[in-house]
Design a protein around this motif. Structure first.
Motif, PDB file in Angstrom:
ATOM      1  N   LEU A 163      13.993 -15.159 -36.675  1.00  0.00           N
ATOM      2  CA  LEU A 163      14.464 -14.133 -37.607  1.00  0.00           C
ATOM      3  C   LEU A 163      15.981 -14.081 -37.610  1.00  0.00           C
ATOM      4  CD1 LEU A 163      13.923 -11.821 -39.545  1.00  0.00           C
ATOM      5  CD2 LEU A 163      13.681 -10.304 -37.571  1.00  0.00           C
ATOM      6  N   GLU A 164      16.590 -14.112 -36.435  1.00  0.00           N
ATOM      7  CA  GLU A 164      18.054 -14.096 -36.370  1.00  0.00           C
ATOM      8  C   GLU A 164      18.647 -15.337 -37.033  1.00  0.00           C
ATOM      9  OE1 GLU A 164      18.894 -13.734 -32.235  1.00  0.00           O
ATOM     10  OE2 GLU A 164      18.638 -11.538 -32.206  1.00  0.00           O
ATOM     11  N   ALA A 165      18.028 -16.508 -36.805  1.00  0.00           N
ATOM     12  CA  ALA A 165      18.550 -17.738 -37.394  1.00  0.00           C
ATOM     13  C   ALA A 165      18.434 -17.724 -38.913  1.00  0.00           C
ATOM     14  CB  ALA A 165      17.813 -18.938 -36.806  1.00  0.00           C
ATOM     15  N   LYS A 166      17.300 -17.288 -39.437  1.00  0.00           N
ATOM     16  CA  LYS A 166      17.116 -17.296 -40.886  1.00  0.00           C
ATOM     17  C   LYS A 166      18.035 -16.278 -41.571  1.00  0.00           C
ATOM     18  CE  LYS A 166      12.375 -19.003 -40.711  1.00  0.00           C
ATOM     19  NZ  LYS A 166      12.717 -20.307 -41.300  1.00  0.00           N
ATOM     20  N   CYS A 167      18.242 -15.141 -40.951  1.00  0.00           N
ATOM     21  CA  CYS A 167      19.195 -14.173 -41.507  1.00  0.00           C
ATOM     22  C   CYS A 167      20.621 -14.717 -41.430  1.00  0.00           C
ATOM     23  CB  CYS A 167      19.086 -12.848 -40.762  1.00  0.00           C
ATOM     24  SG  CYS A 167      17.552 -11.940 -41.053  1.00  0.00           S
ATOM     25  N   PHE A 168      20.942 -15.434 -40.364  1.00  0.00           N
ATOM     26  CA  PHE A 168      22.260 -16.034 -40.178  1.00  0.00           C
ATOM     27  C   PHE A 168      22.551 -17.047 -41.275  1.00  0.00           C
ATOM     28  CE2 PHE A 168      25.064 -19.246 -38.368  1.00  0.00           C
ATOM     29  CZ  PHE A 168      26.063 -18.491 -37.794  1.00  0.00           C
ATOM     30  N   TRP A 169      21.565 -17.897 -41.580  1.00  0.00           N
ATOM     31  CA  TRP A 169      21.761 -18.933 -42.589  1.00  0.00           C
ATOM     32  C   TRP A 169      21.753 -18.378 -44.011  1.00  0.00           C
ATOM     33  CZ3 TRP A 169      17.610 -22.400 -39.903  1.00  0.00           C
ATOM     34  CH2 TRP A 169      18.177 -22.955 -38.756  1.00  0.00           C
ATOM     35  N   ALA A 170      20.980 -17.314 -44.231  1.00  0.00           N
ATOM     36  CA  ALA A 170      20.853 -16.776 -45.583  1.00  0.00           C
ATOM     37  C   ALA A 170      21.915 -15.737 -45.914  1.00  0.00           C
ATOM     38  CB  ALA A 170      19.466 -16.167 -45.767  1.00  0.00           C
ATOM     39  N   GLY A 171      22.706 -15.318 -44.933  1.00  0.00           N
ATOM     40  CA  GLY A 171      23.706 -14.292 -45.194  1.00  0.00           C
ATOM     41  C   GLY A 171      23.126 -12.895 -45.301  1.00  0.00           C
ATOM     42  N   VAL A 172      21.954 -12.674 -44.681  1.00  0.00           N
ATOM     43  CA  VAL A 172      21.293 -11.365 -44.708  1.00  0.00           C
ATOM     44  C   VAL A 172      21.611 -10.629 -43.416  1.00  0.00           C
ATOM     45  CG1 VAL A 172      19.060 -10.190 -44.772  1.00  0.00           C
ATOM     46  CG2 VAL A 172      19.457 -12.203 -46.204  1.00  0.00           C
ATOM     47  N   GLU A 173      22.058  -9.395 -43.529  1.00  0.00           N
ATOM     48  CA  GLU A 173      22.361  -8.599 -42.340  1.00  0.00           C
ATOM     49  C   GLU A 173      21.068  -8.219 -41.628  1.00  0.00           C
ATOM     50  OE1 GLU A 173      24.601  -4.418 -41.033  1.00  0.00           O
ATOM     51  OE2 GLU A 173      24.289  -4.912 -43.145  1.00  0.00           O
ATOM     52  N   LEU A 174      21.084  -8.334 -40.306  1.00  0.00           N
ATOM     53  CA  LEU A 174      19.921  -7.980 -39.480  1.00  0.00           C
ATOM     54  C   LEU A 174      20.288  -6.789 -38.616  1.00  0.00           C
ATOM     55  CD1 LEU A 174      17.082  -8.511 -38.384  1.00  0.00           C
ATOM     56  CD2 LEU A 174      18.098 -10.134 -36.772  1.00  0.00           C
ATOM     57  N   ILE A 175      19.479  -5.730 -38.691  1.00  0.00           N
ATOM     58  CA  ILE A 175      19.678  -4.505 -37.919  1.00  0.00           C
ATOM     59  C   ILE A 175      18.490  -4.351 -36.978  1.00  0.00           C
ATOM     60  CG2 ILE A 175      20.051  -2.019 -38.013  1.00  0.00           C
ATOM     61  CD1 ILE A 175      20.998  -2.382 -40.887  1.00  0.00           C
ATOM     62  N   LEU A 176      18.753  -4.252 -35.684  1.00  0.00           N
ATOM     63  CA  LEU A 176      17.707  -4.104 -34.682  1.00  0.00           C
ATOM     64  C   LEU A 176      17.730  -2.684 -34.131  1.00  0.00           C
ATOM     65  CD1 LEU A 176      18.109  -7.490 -32.773  1.00  0.00           C
ATOM     66  CD2 LEU A 176      16.413  -6.922 -34.502  1.00  0.00           C
ATOM     67  N   PHE A 177      16.539  -2.057 -34.066  1.00  0.00           N
ATOM     68  CA  PHE A 177      16.436  -0.691 -33.582  1.00  0.00           C
ATOM     69  C   PHE A 177      15.237  -0.555 -32.652  1.00  0.00           C
ATOM     70  CE2 PHE A 177      19.435   0.635 -36.786  1.00  0.00           C
ATOM     71  CZ  PHE A 177      19.988   1.797 -36.272  1.00  0.00           C
ATOM     72  N   ASP A 178      15.295   0.462 -31.800  1.00  0.00           N
ATOM     73  CA  ASP A 178      14.176   0.792 -30.927  1.00  0.00           C
ATOM     74  C   ASP A 178      13.041   1.351 -31.792  1.00  0.00           C
ATOM     75  OD1 ASP A 178      12.457   1.530 -28.960  1.00  0.00           O
ATOM     76  OD2 ASP A 178      13.671   3.199 -28.204  1.00  0.00           O
ATOM     77  N   PRO A 179      11.853   0.740 -31.752  1.00  0.00           N
ATOM     78  CA  PRO A 179      10.762   1.184 -32.644  1.00  0.00           C
ATOM     79  C   PRO A 179       9.879   2.264 -32.039  1.00  0.00           C
ATOM     80  CG  PRO A 179      10.106  -0.807 -31.541  1.00  0.00           C
ATOM     81  CD  PRO A 179      11.478  -0.464 -30.998  1.00  0.00           C
ATOM     82  N   ALA A 180      10.400   3.072 -31.123  1.00  0.00           N
ATOM     83  CA  ALA A 180       9.562   4.052 -30.434  1.00  0.00           C
ATOM     84  C   ALA A 180       8.894   4.997 -31.439  1.00  0.00           C
ATOM     85  CB  ALA A 180      10.411   4.851 -29.445  1.00  0.00           C
ATOM     86  N   TYR A 181       7.565   5.092 -31.325  1.00  0.00           N
ATOM     87  CA  TYR A 181       6.722   6.013 -32.091  1.00  0.00           C
ATOM     88  C   TYR A 181       6.715   5.727 -33.593  1.00  0.00           C
ATOM     89  CZ  TYR A 181       7.714   8.374 -27.706  1.00  0.00           C
ATOM     90  OH  TYR A 181       7.890   8.646 -26.376  1.00  0.00           O
ATOM     91  N   THR A 182       7.186   4.557 -34.042  1.00  0.00           N
ATOM     92  CA  THR A 182       7.183   4.269 -35.476  1.00  0.00           C
ATOM     93  C   THR A 182       5.752   4.110 -36.001  1.00  0.00           C
ATOM     94  OG1 THR A 182       7.587   1.950 -34.895  1.00  0.00           O
ATOM     95  CG2 THR A 182       9.474   3.259 -35.590  1.00  0.00           C
ATOM     96  N   SER A 183       4.855   3.559 -35.195  1.00  0.00           N
ATOM     97  CA  SER A 183       3.465   3.441 -35.646  1.00  0.00           C
ATOM     98  C   SER A 183       2.830   4.817 -35.817  1.00  0.00           C
ATOM     99  CB  SER A 183       2.659   2.609 -34.641  1.00  0.00           C
ATOM    100  OG  SER A 183       3.128   1.280 -34.586  1.00  0.00           O
ATOM    101  N   GLY A 206      -2.001   5.413 -49.078  1.00  0.00           N
ATOM    102  CA  GLY A 206      -3.124   4.500 -49.058  1.00  0.00           C
ATOM    103  C   GLY A 206      -2.797   3.163 -48.436  1.00  0.00           C
ATOM    104  N   TRP A 207      -1.837   3.131 -47.515  1.00  0.00           N
ATOM    105  CA  TRP A 207      -1.413   1.904 -46.858  1.00  0.00           C
ATOM    106  C   TRP A 207      -2.031   1.819 -45.464  1.00  0.00           C
ATOM    107  CZ3 TRP A 207       4.610   1.601 -47.900  1.00  0.00           C
ATOM    108  CH2 TRP A 207       4.806   1.386 -49.267  1.00  0.00           C
ATOM    109  N   SER A 208      -1.906   0.640 -44.883  1.00  0.00           N
ATOM    110  CA  SER A 208      -2.322   0.472 -43.498  1.00  0.00           C
ATOM    111  C   SER A 208      -1.297   1.103 -42.568  1.00  0.00           C
ATOM    112  CB  SER A 208      -2.481  -1.011 -43.166  1.00  0.00           C
ATOM    113  OG  SER A 208      -1.214  -1.663 -43.189  1.00  0.00           O
ATOM    114  N   VAL A 209      -1.690   1.290 -41.314  1.00  0.00           N
ATOM    115  CA  VAL A 209      -0.760   1.857 -40.332  1.00  0.00           C
ATOM    116  C   VAL A 209       0.443   0.930 -40.135  1.00  0.00           C
ATOM    117  CG1 VAL A 209      -0.513   2.551 -37.920  1.00  0.00           C
ATOM    118  CG2 VAL A 209      -2.597   3.107 -39.168  1.00  0.00           C
ATOM    119  N   HIS A 210       0.227  -0.375 -40.171  1.00  0.00           N
ATOM    120  CA  HIS A 210       1.318  -1.312 -39.939  1.00  0.00           C
ATOM    121  C   HIS A 210       2.318  -1.310 -41.096  1.00  0.00           C
ATOM    122  CE1 HIS A 210      -0.997  -2.671 -36.551  1.00  0.00           C
ATOM    123  NE2 HIS A 210      -2.006  -3.018 -37.324  1.00  0.00           N
ATOM    124  N   ALA A 211       1.825  -1.230 -42.336  1.00  0.00           N
ATOM    125  CA  ALA A 211       2.732  -1.150 -43.479  1.00  0.00           C
ATOM    126  C   ALA A 211       3.550   0.140 -43.435  1.00  0.00           C
ATOM    127  CB  ALA A 211       1.942  -1.238 -44.781  1.00  0.00           C
TER     128      ALA A 211
END
Length: 347
Positions: A199-219, A231-236
Motif C-alpha cells: 500500500l505504501e509503495a503503490k501510494c508512493f508511485w501514484a502520488g496518493v497521500e497515505l494517512i495511517l491512524f489507530d483503528p480502535a473501535y472503528t468496527s 444497509g452496508w456490511s460491518v466492514h464497509a
C-alpha cells in the motif's frame, strides 16, 4: 552483490548497464581477478538484456546517473541479475483530507473501501476480494496487489488521500495459543506486512497521500452508527469510520435511551447501550459500547452452537481476550472468582 554509487559511470563501478539501439540493454560486468584466467578479458559483456517491470523508472535512473546496486544470483539453472535503486517519488496529485478521503478496512478475505465527502458523509463503498489461507502465498499476494491497485486507482481518480489502519499484529500473534485452530490459521494468514508495504509503495508511485491512524473501535462505530442505517456490511461501515477518523472527525455516541440494531451473523439484533458516566471520556464510552457489542456477537455465535463454546487445541474455550482455560477435569469454568465466565450445561 555490488553496491552502487552515483559518482561512478551508470551508477556502479563493477556492473554497468547501457541502452542499445534495439530497445534492449547491454550489461558489462567486471570479472574478479580470482575467477579470471591468464589472457582472459577483465569484463564480461552480456547483450540483449531486458527487464519485465519498471523499465520507465530504470531509464530515468540511467539518465540521471542514479546509483544502481546489482545482485547476481545463480538459481541452480540460470544466472539472474537484480538491480535496485531509489525510485523517484511521484508528484502528489491528491487534495487535502478536508476535501474527502478513501478509507480501507483490511480483512481476511477482502478489502472494504469506502469514500467520504468533505463533510464526512459516506458516499459509496466497494469490496475487493482476497484469497484465503487455502491458496498459496504467491496467489494471495497477487490478489492483494491487484486489490490495492484498484483501491489506489480509485483514490487517484477522485484526487483523495487514502486512510488506512495502523495495525500491529505482534502482540496479537503472540496470543495465538488462546485461539482455536481455525482462528489461529486465519490470523496467521493475514498478509498485513505485505499489505502495509505494498500500500505504501503503490501510494508512493501514484502520488496518493497515505494517512495511517489507530483503528480502535472503528468496527464497533461502523456497526452501531452506519451499517444498519445504510444497509452496508460491518466492514464497509468500518472503512467509513476509518475514513472519518482520517478527516479528524469525532464520533458521537447514540442518544441515551435508544436501542440501535447492529448486524450480527447475517441478521440484525438489538444492542442495549451501557450507561455512560457523566465525566467519562468519549474513548472510554466507546470502549464500553465495544464490550457490549462483542457480547452480542458472542451470544449469537454461541446460539448457533447450542450454547457450547468450542475447545481449542491448547485447552481453552472462547476466542482472543475472552479465552478461558478449562479446569483440570476439563469442565467449563463457572466459578464466581473468574473475571470472565463462560457457563454452559455440562455433558
Amino acid at each position: 552483490m555490488s553496491v552502487g554509487s552515483k559518482d561512478e559511470t551508470t551508477g556502479n563501478q563493477l556492473c554497468q548497464l547501457r541502452q542499445t539501439a534495439d530497445g534492449h540493454y547491454q550489461l558489462k560486468v567486471r570479472v574478479p581477478d580470482c575467477l579470471r584466467h591468464r589472457g582472459e578479458r577483465k569484463h564480461l559483456v552480456i547483450s540483449g538484456v531486458t527487464f519485465n517491470h519498471d523499465r520507465a523508472a530504470l531509464d530515468e535512473a540511467l539518465a540521471a546517473n542514479t546509483a544502481l546496486s546489482w545482485r547476481l544470483h545463480w538459481d541452480g539453472r540460470h544466472w539472474r541479475a537484480f538491480v535496485s535503486f531509489n525510485h523517484a517519488r511521484a508528484r502528489r496529485v491528491t487534495l487535502g483530507a478536508q476535501y474527502g478521503v478513501v478509507g480501507i478496512d483490511f480483512n481476511v478475505d477482502h478489502l472494504a473501501v469506502t469514500e467520504t465527502d468533505p463533510s464526512g458523509n459516506l458516499r459509496r463503498t466497494q469490496r475487493f476480494a482476497l484469497l484465503r489461507e487455502d491458496a498459496t502465498s504467491g496467489q494471495r499476494e497477487a490478489a492483494l496487489s491487484d486489490a490495492l491497485k484498484k483501491a489506489v486507482a480509485w483514490a487517484n481518480d477522485e484526487l483523495k488521500p487514502i486512510v488506512a489502519e495502523d495495525l500491529d499484529f505482534t502482540a496479537k500473534k503472540k496470543a495465538m495459543a488462546q485461539l482455536s485452530p481455525k482462528g489461529a490459521r486465519m490470523r496467521s494468514g493475514l498478509l498485513y506486512a505485505k499489505y502495509r508495504q505494498r500500500l505504501e509503495a503503490k501510494c508512493f508511485w501514484a502520488g496518493v497521500e497515505l494517512i495511517l491512524f489507530d483503528p480502535a473501535y472503528t468496527s464497533t462505530i461502523g456497526a452501531v452508527k452506519y451499517a444498519a442505517r445504510r444497509g452496508w456490511s460491518v466492514h464497509a461501515a468500518a472503512a467509513g469510520a476509518i475514513a472519518r477518523r482520517g478527516q479528524k472527525l469525532t464520533e458521537r455516541l447514540p442518544r441515551a435511551g435508544t436501542v440501535p440494531r447492529v448486524p450480527v451473523r447475517g441478521g440484525h439484533h438489538a444492542l442495549e447501550l451501557p450507561a455512560r458516566k457523566s465525566r467519562g471520556s468519549r474513548v472510554a464510552a466507546w470502549r464500553s459500547v465495544h464490550a457490549a457489542y462483542r457480547g452480542v456477537v458472542r451470544g449469537q455465535w454461541l446460539a448457533t452452537r447450542g450454547g457450547k463454546p468450542r475447545r481449542s487445541a491448547t485447552g481453552t474455550t472462547g476466542d482472543g481476550g475472552n479465552a478461558v482455560p478449562f479446569s483440570r477435569d476439563h469442565r467449563y469454568p463457572c466459578d464466581n472468582n473468574l473475571p470472565v465466565q463462560v457457563c454452559a450445561p455440562l455433558s
